[in-house]
Design an enzyme around this catalytic site. Structure first.
Site, PDB file in Angstrom:
ATOM      1  N   LYS C 116       0.819  -1.213   0.000  1.00 20.02           N
ATOM      2  CA  LYS C 116       0.000   0.000   0.000  1.00 20.02           C
ATOM      3  C   LYS C 116       0.850   1.258   0.000  1.00 20.02           C
ATOM      4  CE  LYS C 116      -3.438  -2.812   0.427  1.00 20.02           C
ATOM      5  NZ  LYS C 116      -4.087  -3.265  -0.813  1.00 20.02           N
ATOM      6  N   GLU C 199      -2.175   7.019   8.001  1.00 14.36           N
ATOM      7  CA  GLU C 199      -2.937   7.955   7.175  1.00 14.36           C
ATOM      8  C   GLU C 199      -3.821   8.797   8.076  1.00 14.36           C
ATOM      9  OE1 GLU C 199      -3.835   5.775   2.894  1.00 14.36           O
ATOM     10  OE2 GLU C 199      -5.487   6.162   4.277  1.00 14.36           O
ATOM     11  N   HIS C 234     -14.096  -1.241  10.065  1.00 14.85           N
ATOM     12  CA  HIS C 234     -13.453  -1.264   8.741  1.00 14.85           C
ATOM     13  C   HIS C 234     -13.882  -2.446   7.891  1.00 14.85           C
ATOM     14  CE1 HIS C 234     -11.201   1.943  10.452  1.00 14.85           C
ATOM     15  NE2 HIS C 234     -10.725   1.154  11.385  1.00 14.85           N
ATOM     16  N   ARG C 291      -8.280  -7.894  -7.170  1.00 12.65           N
ATOM     17  CA  ARG C 291      -9.044  -9.145  -7.125  1.00 12.65           C
ATOM     18  C   ARG C 291     -10.497  -8.834  -7.423  1.00 12.65           C
ATOM     19  NH1 ARG C 291      -8.908  -7.419  -1.555  1.00 12.65           N
ATOM     20  NH2 ARG C 291     -11.008  -6.690  -1.148  1.00 12.65           N
TER      21      ARG C 291
END
Lengths: 496, 164, 496, 164
Positions: C116, C199, C234, C291
């Site tokens: 990421k 983040e 999440h 995916r």
């Protein structure tokens, strides 16, 4: 909109209508015959009332009891589904008189369209082509001379007909008497009216019908056609939307004719205009059905419109939410009617208890079902137990999805026509779209078992037998003795 | 343990070994039969080939639904060193028995005792599920033993007539 | 096209992929862990091979065994589904080396998007906006200073993350240490890599993702967005397509950014580009998933395109069958993820055997399910047991259909989050579309039972008790004695 | 026959008459309970109101699924003219027992014996289904009887700690 809707039906269509009501937030009332106490529609509805013994004339056809239940339950509308009282003008009138909205057209339109002979005359006057035939009811002695005039092969049709009942074909004069009596008898049994008329058989014709939607404010549109040529004994078995036989121009012309037909009888509600389409692409008005059709899901899948919810909105007085140009059809849809009939035994009805059930789902597949584990398929009602519909971007994808879905579908306890559908969907003529209403007559149903399937069945049976009856385990035979046994033939001669 | 399993009229001899392998047509196979719901539904693997079966046992027969087709299996185990008391095969008497395939109402009888009929000719019309069902003669011959009339209610399996 | 496809997964997604293969006429191979012997995917496939004990690292994550099975079964392609090995570059490489097509992007793209941190850098270089954060892996001691620089609240995210795992929020400095260790631990367990980055939390943001489709010939298109803001810890729970938050212009801009992101890493196959959309309608690249997504059905329902079949076609080297202008989205779709979790007990996983099951169907409803009567929900795998998707002409119709469908859905034997979904779908803020990713945090789940439901349960229980234990029938008490009993309180004190 | 049925903690007294009518809250109701599949699925009509119920009997309790909600019902029948031997209600000891709600792996223990905790404070992290699940204290108090450590496997219902 209404507050509470009574659904005067049973089976998959009752569940279909109840689902629409629930999505509209309407309270629901089911009615049931004695043997239907545990059925899906009883469990799905908010309320349920018994209306009599199993035979339909004693329950689902008892207008008085149904209207009475509607009053007691304070239902403000009655949806009749299809079949039973769906095209009974007297019932629509009885609802009206009781101050309850009948979800369908007004009694006058039902009566007009229900008399197939009057409908023929009306449509001719409205400029629609009709199949050569008689335009009045026939006495027994008039049938033969009229038949000569029109020419063979011909169809004897119940004036009050619908759903393929009360219809018989006669290809030669000598077949006329038995066809006539059979048609009259079935018509009397199904509709209480043995009036018949005659129509010429259009050889090589397709059965194409248009879905009509009309409100009470004079707006009429159509939602395109359905291809219904795959029939057995005048019973539709597989339907598609759209039809491979129609060009955009022909669709436009037939759609306009269908709208004209609806306007000619001042129609409001959902309706279907049936046409024959001959090999030269001439079309003929056949009849108009003033109800929700069994095969409505294929139109829903290509149009995206929930027909039952629209039917309820129209009945409550709302204006159509669509203009003709808003109707955008997308992709292809196919429906297979699943019936409890034995395909390898001349489609004889198969009765019994459903002891195992797995229904297909997943992408592009929809099932409308009236059965469940524990359901008793009885002789009292229609053998239609469920419908599978598949949608695809193309006809090919829809066919392949349907084959996949039928592969997944497992019904244990009664025989079904699923193997028959699989065979049709694998037929090259069907896949090419090169068929007419005579397609099924020419087809033989052969039970084609794969060798390894039989072996698998044998292995499973042997393992189960060995587990379940250990006492049955006997010393193994020597190899030599295997063959005489095999020569001895069928298992039933082997002593146990 | 050796078996002859008759599936849809076809005899399939096989042997189940102690270790669970199955010999079929002279070849050994790894087999796994697993109950899914503790009742009718089974998963069968034969050398990794996967089969899903619904099985019902009725009167000693296994009715097996596989890929949408219903198969009927009867299992016989083999005795060692013993001459089996094989019953003689039922001799074809040339007589076809017309039974009611389901309960229903006789709508009409299309033939009479002593009448000659062609194969496939209609004999009796039986109403069930609101449809007329025509029962036809499986062979050419002469009708006898006709024992129903229009209006009769008949049970499943009831003999309606014979054709000789 | 391939001849035979191995599906390296289990549960609903394995069945979904097997269905696509069957519709394409491809032979199929399933793999299963010991406890999955009777699972749907094993029964659905043409062949099935065991690959080890229940824990995923011993079976579904065993690349060697899976590749070995593929070789033995002569499969020429492997579809990884989602989760497990779906975004594992080493596995994609192992397939390549074995001469088997991996149905997904090439290993390089997986690796690039899977890191990421590297992906953030690449996308910044390609001109995509990213959320303020760190662009490199962090040592434990670097986290606190970087956090100060970026500012609270912030997210600690696994560099190898996906599916919401290995992600923790810290709103204050004192929450940082436990959030950091939890994220690292979960990341290590789920991905075998504890690398994390930080983040900034974008307050009031929505989670919007775009479906990408790219072939091996340089053609890239998008199929519109999915709204995935309804999340708990999440984990996405409800997804929609389209999103109420996007205007056509914004959709165009974000779609182009998504296509640019795919091009930036030379992507081919299906993929998803995730964005955050803040209250001022600024969007930020979040990550790219290489995916098939759990939530792909909502895109299928609005686009009419079978994503899994397209994915297989792309993997076999075919060109895209669509240009961007061919993509016409219609109506609205919603998906609810059904998990075996106890909604009234802090969503703790609920394990056990499914003893009763009725799945919804009918118009506009699709179910992708991995369960059946007899299925054991175990602790070894994800609690996702099925997905329900509903399509409607409008968002309102889709919501009402979903409520109808969830009403029909019956799962007995384990607790599910169905009541929770019903509550969300009845929430006014949800219905108005006025929500962001914090929506669920603010919501309390209250078991609101209707009075008459409790009475119905009491009546059923009493009747069953009286039928089942006639010996328990005791003479009726007089009215006076009823009250002391009631004061005595809970049933458990009543002697039996 | 009179019953007290406890549904989700609420006592509902009712009477089932010989003719099958049920009195509830002083009003008589026509009731019909029909088994659908011979097992768990039932259709219940109370004065024509329709309810579909999945019922499982477990250890004397009825677990009833209705409209997607699970309810627990316990049935007590009333004795006539007899003083019931009512057991005293369990006195609230003020002690909260923290049990494992499912089998799993203890990932970490966040407190120690003797430690003071707030209500809702995390005590133990249990991993199951690939997710960490934090078990929290239902009340303010002091931890004691802590008997697990990181790495332990625990069974469902196993006592992990107490808070007093």
């Amino acid at each position: 909109m209404f507050k509470k809707v009574l659904v005067a039906n049973r089976g998959e269509i009752a569940v279909r209508v109840l689902r629409a009501c629930r999505e509209l937030g309407l309270a629901t009332v089911a009615v049931y015959s004695d043997i239907d106490r545990g059925c899906l529609h009883v469990r799905y509805a908010d309320e349920a009332y018994p209306i009599g013994p199993a035979p339909a004339p004693d329950s689902y056809l008892r207008m008085d009891r149904i209207v009475d239940v509607a009053k007691r339950a304070k239902a403000d509308a009655i949806h009749p589904g299809y079949g039973f009282l769906a095209e009974n003008a007297a019932f629509a009138r009885a609802c009206q008189e009781a101050g309850i909205v009948f979800v369908g057209p007004d009694p006058g339109a039902i009566q007009m369209a229900g008399d197939k002979i009057a409908a023929r005359r009306t449509m001719q006057a409205a400029g629609l082509p009709v199949v050569p035939g008689t335009d009045r009811a026939l006495l027994d002695e008039e049938v033969a001379p009229e038949a000569e005039r029109i020419g063979y092969s011909l169809l004897i049709k119940a004036a009050a007909g619908g759903g393929g009942k009360g219809m018989r074909i006669a290809c030669r004069p000598e077949e006329l008497p038995s066809a006539l009596s059979a048609a009259r008898r079935e018509a009397q049994a199904a509709f209480g009216d043995s009036t018949v008329y005659i129509e010429r058989v259009v050889t090589g014709a397709r059965h194409i019908e248009f879905q009509i939607m009309a409100d009470q404010h004079g707006n009429v549109i159509h939602l395109g056609e359905r291809e219904c040529s795959i029939q057995r004994r005048h019973q539709k078995l597989i339907e598609e939307a759209p039809s491979v036989a129609l060009t955009p121009e022909l669709r436009e012309a037939m759609g306009q004719a269908a709208v004209r037909a609806a306007r000619a009888i001042g129609y409001s509600s959902l309706g279907t205009v049936e046409f024959l389409l001959d090999r030269s692409k001439n079309f003929y008005f056949l009849e108009m059905n003033t109800r929700l059709q069994v095969e409505h899901p294929v139109t829903e899948l290509v149009s995206g419109i929930d027909l039952v919810k629209e039917q309820l909105r129209i009945a409550s007085g709302r204006r159509l939410r669509y203009r003709q140009e808003d109707i955008k059809l997308k992709g292809w849809a196919i429906e297979c009617r699943i019936t409890a009939e034995a395909p390898y035994n001349d489609f004889l009805p198969s009765i019994g208890k459903i002891t195992g059930l797995y229904e297909p789902t997943g992408p592009g597949v929809r099932v409308d079902s009236g059965i469940y584990e524990g359901f008793e398929v009885s002789l009292y009602y229609d053998p239609l137990i469920a419908k599978v519909a598949a949608w695809g971007e193309s006809r090919g994808e829809a066919i392949l999805r349907m084959r996949r879905a039928l592969n997944e579908y497992q019904v244990v306890g009664v025989k079904t026509n699923i193997p028959f559908h699989q065979m049709v969907l694998n037929n090259l003529r069907f896949i090419r779209g090169a068929f007419d209403t005579s397609f099924l007559e020419a087809m033989d149903l052969v039970k084609a078992s794969r060798e390894d399937d039989l072996s698998a069945v044998a292995v499973a049976a042997a393992l189960l037998a060995s587990q379940r009856r250990p006492a049955m385990k006997l010393p193994a035979a020597s190899g030599e003795q295997l063959s005489p046994w095999r020569r001895a033939g069928r298992w039933r001669v082997v002593p146990r | 343990m050796r078996y002859i399993v008759n599936v849809d009229g076809k005899d399939i001899p096989l042997e189940v070994a102690e270790d669970g392998t199955v010999s079929l047509g002279g070849r050994g196979h790894q087999v796994s039969l697993q109950s899914i719901d503790g009742a009718h539904l089974f998963s069968l693997l034969i050398d990794n080939r996967s089969y899903e079966l619904y099985v019902e046992e009725k009167e000693g027969e296994f009715q097996v639904l596989l890929r949408g087709e219903m198969h009927v299996a009867r299992v016989g185990s083999l005795l060692a060193k013993k001459t089996p008391a094989v019953a003689p095969r039922e001799a074809p008497t040339g007589e076809a028995v017309i039974k009611a395939p389901m309960p229903g109402l006789v709508v009409s009888v299309l033939v009479e005792n002593g009448q000659g009929v062609r194969a496939n000719q209609g004999l009796v019309i039986l109403e069930a599920m609101k449809m007329d069902n025509e029962l036809r003669s499986p062979r050419e011959g002469t009708v006898h033993g006709l024992r129903v009339a229009a209006g009769d209610k008949v049970e499943q399996g009831e003999i309606l007539a014979m054709v000789k």
